[in-house]
Design an enzyme around this catalytic site. Structure first.
Site, PDB file in Angstrom:
ATOM      1  N   ALA A  47      64.371 -20.380 -79.184  1.00  0.00           N
ATOM      2  CA  ALA A  47      64.398 -19.898 -80.566  1.00  0.00           C
ATOM      3  C   ALA A  47      63.300 -18.852 -80.700  1.00  0.00           C
ATOM      4  CB  ALA A  47      64.129 -21.070 -81.503  1.00  0.00           C
TER       5      ALA A  47
ATOM      6  N   GLY B  11      65.633 -23.513 -77.142  1.00  0.00           N
ATOM      7  CA  GLY B  11      66.932 -23.256 -77.743  1.00  0.00           C
ATOM      8  C   GLY B  11      67.898 -22.604 -76.757  1.00  0.00           C
TER       9      GLY B  11
ATOM     10  N   GLU C 142      69.353 -25.435 -74.942  1.00  0.00           N
ATOM     11  CA  GLU C 142      70.205 -26.163 -75.895  1.00  0.00           C
ATOM     12  C   GLU C 142      71.537 -25.431 -76.084  1.00  0.00           C
ATOM     13  OE1 GLU C 142      66.880 -26.270 -78.687  1.00  0.00           O
ATOM     14  OE2 GLU C 142      67.133 -28.445 -78.815  1.00  0.00           O
TER      15      GLU C 142
ATOM     16  N   GLU D  70      59.257 -27.046 -75.672  1.00  0.00           N
ATOM     17  CA  GLU D  70      58.816 -27.086 -77.072  1.00  0.00           C
ATOM     18  C   GLU D  70      57.490 -27.813 -77.274  1.00  0.00           C
ATOM     19  OE1 GLU D  70      61.875 -27.540 -76.037  1.00  0.00           O
ATOM     20  OE2 GLU D  70      63.327 -26.563 -77.363  1.00  0.00           O
TER      21      GLU D  70
END
Ligand code: 3H9
Length: 716
Positions: free
Chosen positions: A63, A107, A110, A130
């Site tokens: 992200a 992300g 993911e 993260e």
């Protein structure tokens, strides 16, 4: 569709490419672009299967971290907005194959796991880092990863943040195939094969095999939790990550996702996460030097030389050898050279024994080290690092010799930790090529490199030093030239207060444990014992002018040294040590000496609370940091934070001393410093900058922004 994401076709396979350099972060526009591309591919009847790939040097690195600050400061709604994209990928009726090169992080992984299949090049890295930002995977990572790789592997990856290789990912069913040749054609062929088989695409969220044995999974999670407890002292996110993986074991997918979202938000809004995100951007910020153009030419460093095979010189030599740079190592006598080489060999052998290095790697590294007693081959060196005894006369002698022995274009770097780099440069004919490279002990382990700019250090020499730091696996921070530079100059006041607190009534363990409970890796007194108390003693004797006239000075350290108690190396210092052990043990003899010194000096001893210990030591650090900032010795407050986190064991989850000061509030710190000045004397004189920021209600982060520096978000 946006320019950030494109859809092209290759004989029945739709290729969705993400183009968001430099790391294809999932910035606003990227998830929407992927959704649109999936929808278009779905509608296009000529497309039977889809490949999702990153353009440029990597797949998706996660992200967009810059967005988190906007969420916590309320500028943006409380959602990074990845779920609709993940659903679009997973629910797509046509098979979606994710093609991974570079890093599939956070992300990015993911997103990959929401695709139906994954292929990767051998060099790809996959991870959920993260926790290094104080958060947990928040886009289904803690739910899909256990379904693919098993709960234990998922918990380990999510709690440590460490990436895994493509081979490891294949072994744990996280990817389906390694593509040895070119990635895109390999992925397209794979997608064609899958599409040719027909049948509904495999959805990760529907996989059950890995989660069937709940009891075994819970037991495995307990083991991971225990291992993490030993490593992640004070941190919140690693434990929340394991809790989220546990939710995958206990709950259906959608409920597990809800639990993950709750835990993610708890972490995101924590002080720890804000601090760790500040550190992430800070580590990149320090590489940007105001006034030094980005395209400043750098000098290629193909060969190095080190003068001095002591503890520091040996560690520096290993650092170069580890980075693949051949290095000449010079000592004054065969005996010292042999001793230095022996130490390095033992060091490498210990790494081999611990499984951190293969025997072949050790041999390769040792082969890069070229021991010598003369300057004969120094003409080959592009850089020389001097690591001789910390004494100006000796350093000047060595630099005068180096000036003659090396090519005129070679960089001459001094590893001095305190001395004036300009005086050293002045004995050479090339002061513009002289710079300080202050490594931290053990130099082959510690990440910090203070790069000390002399008044004549050339821009190319500075740019080369900064780039070289990265090559050596270090965080290079440019600092100005003054006694002790940034790190050691600040440390002086911190150490001083630790010792005053002893005289005023705290025990050695109380001082150290108050600071380790705060999160600092090792207390100041244990650090003194490790570094050797004789080091400071010698400096105090050689430089009496450094002890301010009329100001209170610590009474005990010199006495310990007079008794031959130099710390770990003599088995006694502030603590005592059993033969061959580094474990600190309380020593009544030291406590008695402290009491005696205090009594003679008329100091009334009292009970001292841990909070006071933290305030006295850390506010001394912060006050000196503010002086260093106002003098321009550090470029930005964040530079000080990065120095303290990487060189002095300051906890990243507190963001560094200056960030921590911002969280306490500079007004409060300024008031306390003023009170300490009244109570304890002139050494507590508040920095003018601290006073100004305290009065105006602003922060060190604001100071950095005023200077046009920091990209980090600041406190919110
Ligand atoms: C996440 O994904 C949470 C999810 O669970 C979703 C929750 C809902 N965002 O490091 P470099 C910038 S959290 C924004 O020098 P390298 C970086 O600041 C994220 N910016 O390159 C730098 O900018 P500048 C999980 C990012 O080749 C430039 O890119 N992911 C991001 O040495 C180059 O970076 C991570 O934690 C980002 N995600 O290393 C991975 N990543 O040039 C973080 C980088 O202005 N990233 N930038 O200074 C990394 O570990 C390294 O950047 C990487 C490349 C290994 C990828």
């Amino acid at each position: 569709m946006s320019e950030l994401v494109t859809l092209t076709k290759d004989h029945g396979i739709g290729i969705i490419t993400i183009n968001n350099p430099p790391v294809n972060a999932l910035s606003p526009g990227v998830p929407e672009g992927i959704i649109a591309a999936v929808e278009n591919a779905q509608k296009d009847s000529s497309i039977q299967g889809i490949v999702l790939i990153g353009g440029g040097r990597t797949f998706i690195a996660g992200a967009d971290i810059k967005e988190f600050g906007k969420i916590t400061s309320g500028q943006k709604k409380r959602d990074v907005g990845l779920q609709p994209m993940l659903e679009a990928l997973e629910d797509c009726p046509k098979p979606v194959v994710c093609a991974i090169h570079g890093t599939a992080f956070g992300g990015g992984l993911e997103t990959a796991m929401a695709c139906h299949y994954r292929v990767a090049v051998p060099s790809a890295q996959l991870g959920q880092p993260e926790v290094k930002l104080g958060i947990i995977p928040g886009a289904g990572g803690t739910q899909r990863l256990p379904r693919l790789a098993g709960a234990a592997k998922a918990a380990q990856m999510c709690a440590t943040g460490e990436p895994i290789s493509a081979a490891d990912a294949l072994q744990h069913s996280l990817i389906d195939k390694i593509i040895e040749g070119e990635l895109l054609p390999g992925a397209v062929a794979f997608a064609r094969e899958i599409a040719g088989k027909g049948g509904p695409p495999r959805k990760t969220r529907e996989l059950t095999a890995q989660l069937s044995d709940r009891q075994a999974n819970l037991a495995a999670l307990a083991t991971v939790r225990e291992a993490v407890r030993k490593r992640a002292r004070g941190l919140m996110a690693p434990f929340k990550a394991i809790d989220a993986v546990e939710a995958a074991v206990m709950l259906p997918f959608t409920e597990g996702l809800k639990k993950e979202a709750e835990l993610f938000n708890e972490c995101l809004f924590s002080e720890q996460s804000k601090a760790q995100i500040h550190v992430f951007f800070g580590e990149r910020e320090v590489a940007k030097i105001p006034g030094l153009p980005k395209d400043t030419p750098t000098i290629p460093i193909k060969k190095a030389a080190v003068v001095g095979a002591g503890t520091m010189g040996g560690g520096i030599t290993m650092t170069y050898a580890n980075a693949g740079i051949p290095v000449i190592l010079k000592e004054a006598s065969q005996e010292l050279l042999d001793r230095g080489l022996e130490r390095m060999k033992n060091n490498y052998a210990a790494s081999v024994q611990k499984g951190r290095l293969t025997r072949q790697e050790m041999d390769q590294r040792l082969a890069r080290i070229q021991p010598t007693l003369t300057y004969e081959r120094f003409q080959e060196a592009d850089i020389v690092v001097e690591a001789v005894f910390e004494e100006m006369a000796l350093k000047k002698k060595v630099f005068a010799e180096l000036d003659k022995a090396t090519r005129p274009d070679a960089i001459l770097a001094s590893n001095t930790s305190t001395l004036d780099i300009d005086q050293i440069a002045a004995v050479t004919s090339r002061p513009q090529r002289v710079i300080g490279h202050h490594f931290f002990s053990p130099a082959n382990v510690m990440r910090l490199l203070e790069i000390v700019r002399g008044k004549e250090s050339g821009n190319d020499v500075i740019a080369t030093s900064m780039a070289l730091a990265k090559t050596l696996g270090k965080v290079g921070v440019l600092v100005g030239n003054c006694y002790g530079f940034v790190g050691n100059r600040m440390f002086h006041g911190y150490q001083r207060e630790a010792q005053f607190l002893l005289e005023e009534g705290a025990s050695v363990e109380q001082v150290d444990s108050a600071l380790t409970a705060f999160g600092i890796a090792m207390g100041p007194l244990a650090v003194g014992d490790l570094a050797g108390l004789d080091v400071g003693w010698r400096i105090r004797k050689e430089h009496p002018h450094l002890t301010p006239k009329g100001e209170r000075v610590p009474l005990v350290a010199d006495r310990l040294c007079e008794m031959g108690r130099f710390g770990q190396k003599t088995g006694r210092g502030w603590y005592r040590y059993e033969e061959g052990s580094r474990t600190v043990l309380p020593d009544p003899e030291a406590e008695q000496l402290i009491e005696e010194c205090a009594r003679k000096a008329g100091i009334a001893r009292r009970r001292i609370a841990p909070d006071e210990i933290v305030e006295r030591t850390l506010y001394a650090l912060i006050n000196e940091g503010a002086k260093i900032l106002e003098e321009g010795i550090a470029l930005r407050a964040v530079d000080i934070d990065i120095i303290y986190i990487n060189g002095y064991g300051f906890p990243a989850y507190r963001g560094g001393p200056m960030w921590y000061a911002d969280t306490v509030g500079l007004k409060k710190i300024e008031e306390r410093v003023c009170a300490f000045e009244k109570q304890h004397g002139a050494h507590w004189k508040p920095a003018a900058l601290l006073k100004r920021l305290g009065k105006t209600g602003t922060t060190f982060a604001d100071f950095d922004r005023e200077k046009g520096g920091s990209t980090s978000q600041g406190l919110s």
